[in-house]
Design a protein around this motif. Sequence first.
Motif, PDB file in Angstrom:
ATOM      1  N   GLU A 207      49.583  31.393  34.908  1.00 11.83           N
ATOM      2  CA  GLU A 207      48.509  32.378  34.936  1.00 11.83           C
ATOM      3  C   GLU A 207      49.073  33.797  34.873  1.00 11.83           C
ATOM      4  N   ASN A 210      50.676  34.355  31.248  1.00 10.16           N
ATOM      5  CA  ASN A 210      49.689  34.392  30.155  1.00 10.16           C
ATOM      6  C   ASN A 210      48.494  35.291  30.438  1.00 10.16           C
ATOM      7  N   LYS A 211      48.532  35.993  31.557  1.00  6.91           N
ATOM      8  CA  LYS A 211      47.492  36.962  31.911  1.00  6.91           C
ATOM      9  C   LYS A 211      46.102  36.337  31.938  1.00  6.91           C
ATOM     10  N   HIS A 212      45.968  35.251  32.653  1.00 11.18           N
ATOM     11  CA  HIS A 212      44.636  34.677  32.848  1.00 11.18           C
ATOM     12  C   HIS A 212      44.495  34.178  34.288  1.00 11.18           C
ATOM     13  N   ASN A 214      41.863  31.719  37.009  1.00 10.63           N
ATOM     14  CA  ASN A 214      40.858  30.649  37.057  1.00 10.63           C
ATOM     15  C   ASN A 214      39.842  30.929  38.163  1.00 10.63           C
ATOM     16  N   PHE A 290      38.400  41.662  28.913  1.00  8.24           N
ATOM     17  CA  PHE A 290      38.439  40.295  29.426  1.00  8.24           C
ATOM     18  C   PHE A 290      37.635  39.357  28.515  1.00  8.24           C
ATOM     19  N   THR A 309      37.742  30.060  33.134  1.00  5.24           N
ATOM     20  CA  THR A 309      38.995  30.775  32.897  1.00  5.24           C
ATOM     21  C   THR A 309      38.667  32.173  32.400  1.00  5.24           C
ATOM     22  N   THR A 310      39.316  33.166  32.978  1.00 12.26           N
ATOM     23  CA  THR A 310      39.167  34.554  32.538  1.00 12.26           C
ATOM     24  C   THR A 310      40.534  35.047  32.066  1.00 12.26           C
ATOM     25  N   THR A 311      40.583  35.578  30.843  1.00 15.26           N
ATOM     26  CA  THR A 311      41.846  35.999  30.237  1.00 15.26           C
ATOM     27  C   THR A 311      41.805  37.484  29.913  1.00 15.26           C
ATOM     28  N   ASP A 312      42.922  38.164  30.181  1.00 14.53           N
ATOM     29  CA  ASP A 312      43.069  39.570  29.816  1.00 14.53           C
ATOM     30  C   ASP A 312      43.502  39.629  28.347  1.00 14.53           C
TER      31      ASP A 312
END
Length: 569
Positions: A207, A210-212, A214, A290, A309-312
């Motif tokens: 996480e 990979n800049k994400h 949960n 995001f 999942t939230t990703t930058d």
Amino acid sequence: MGGFAYQHTQKLVMSFEMVQHTYEVNVELEQILSYLKDAETGQRGFLITKDTVFLEPYYSSRENSNNSFARLKELTINDEIQQSNLKNLSILIGDNLSIFDKSLKYANKNGTNTKGFYALLNEGKETMDNIRVLINEMITHQNELLEIRKKLSDQSLTNTPLVIYSVLIITLLLLLLTYSKINKDLKVLKKKNIQLEIFKESTNQSEIVNKHGNWTFFINENRFEYSDNLYRLLGEQPQSFPSTIENFLEFVHPEDVDQLQEDVDKMMKEENLPFIFYRVVQKNGNIRHFKAYGKIIVNNDNQKRLLGTTTDITDEVESYKLLEERNLELEQNNKELSSFNHVASHDLQEPLRKIQTFISRLEDKEVDNLSEKGILYLNRIKTAASRMRLLIDDLLQFSRTNKSEEVLEVTNMNLILENAKQELAETISEKEAKFTADAIPVMEVIPFQIQQLFINLIGNSLKYSKEGINPIISISHSIVKADDNLNLKKPKFSNYHKLTFTDNGIGFDQEYAEKIFVLFSRLHNKNQYSGTGIGLSICKKIVDNHQGYIFAKGELDKGASFEVFLPLK
């Protein structure tokens, strides 16, 4: 194991039934023969005594034999040999009964002491003998089956106790194996728990890299859980505030709050979250982009959870913006180059036309005033001007093939080929060229470009034909699999149309097979053969526009062939 034992018992019962079935077939066969004998006896008694009482067994035997025959047909339905024999037996019985009827009628009309009556008797006897032979064959066949089925039945009887005891022993072994397996599984479970701990830590590290982050929405309890890294993406320390949607919305960009709130409300209602995009503002003022996605999971207790999942994607957004800027610059440069190429080619043609006009006037009016050297220079100027016009035309043609925005159309390729031959009709007629061509199926192509491809390839064969020999050009078509052709590097399609253009011309050395597709590349002196070295480059560009391949094969003084692979869609 109990099911296996039951199956074996059923097999034993079935073997008994098959033996009984064989006996039943034999009984019915003997019954039919007996009924036919009764009919024959009744017929003879009537002929001797003229007493109709003797006809009663004759008529009853017919009905009885029909019943037995139907029973036999049912009993032997799975036996192809006996079914075939029954068909033959049915025919013979029918013939036999027909002869009985003829004999009775003949005896009543002409008496029994005649040649005709004796002939019918002999015919009936022969038919009855054939029936006996056929029934004996059928009984023999059943006896053979009986022997086989008796052996199987005896074998089943012998094996039954062994099977029962084997089942019991195997059951005990299975119990021991089960105990051993449970013990082994406990050890594996401990090992898996250790691996789970490692996986959990690995996920946390993943996480961060990979800049994400949960998050989990427990639908039944209406509460959220955020992973540590989701806090870090917001610029906060892990678990530094309660994991509620209200606290999270405080970090969302003011322009995106309403839309995100609407998406969250919709997620809670529909229990689903497709990809959504929004911005957050960290406490230090940095704006981050995001992307979020959620999928519902229901466990065995019917507890619903939405795993998200939230990703930058800030770096992706910035890269995309930079790429868009570069694409716009590239598109503008391409337009400028295309415009320059088009204008330059057209502007070059104007002075060239004037040069050719003045050359024509010199030839018409001043040629007599020129010296021999002057005429030579004039001819060289004329040749150079013609070559320059051809070069400009080919450049314009190459420029047009660079445009790939044309739409693919379902096209009659045979008609395109005929149009190409019409374009070259004068040269074909002059050289008395001969053609053979396969029928080509319709394809999805850019018609104008494919026609130009055919013109260039056929024109190439005509241009480089042998002096004094009529050109022979063959065009073949086949459908090939990409995997079967090693020359097709990284094919995008499974199957291709293969078009092969073969000629009997001067050919070329195979080491130049790739060079001939390079722009302005020529293998021969321009004084020997006309051309600009652009024709095959145009062919290569057209095939590339269609996501296909083109290859050349040649041998000096033996001809050349060009293989064109176009996608089968």
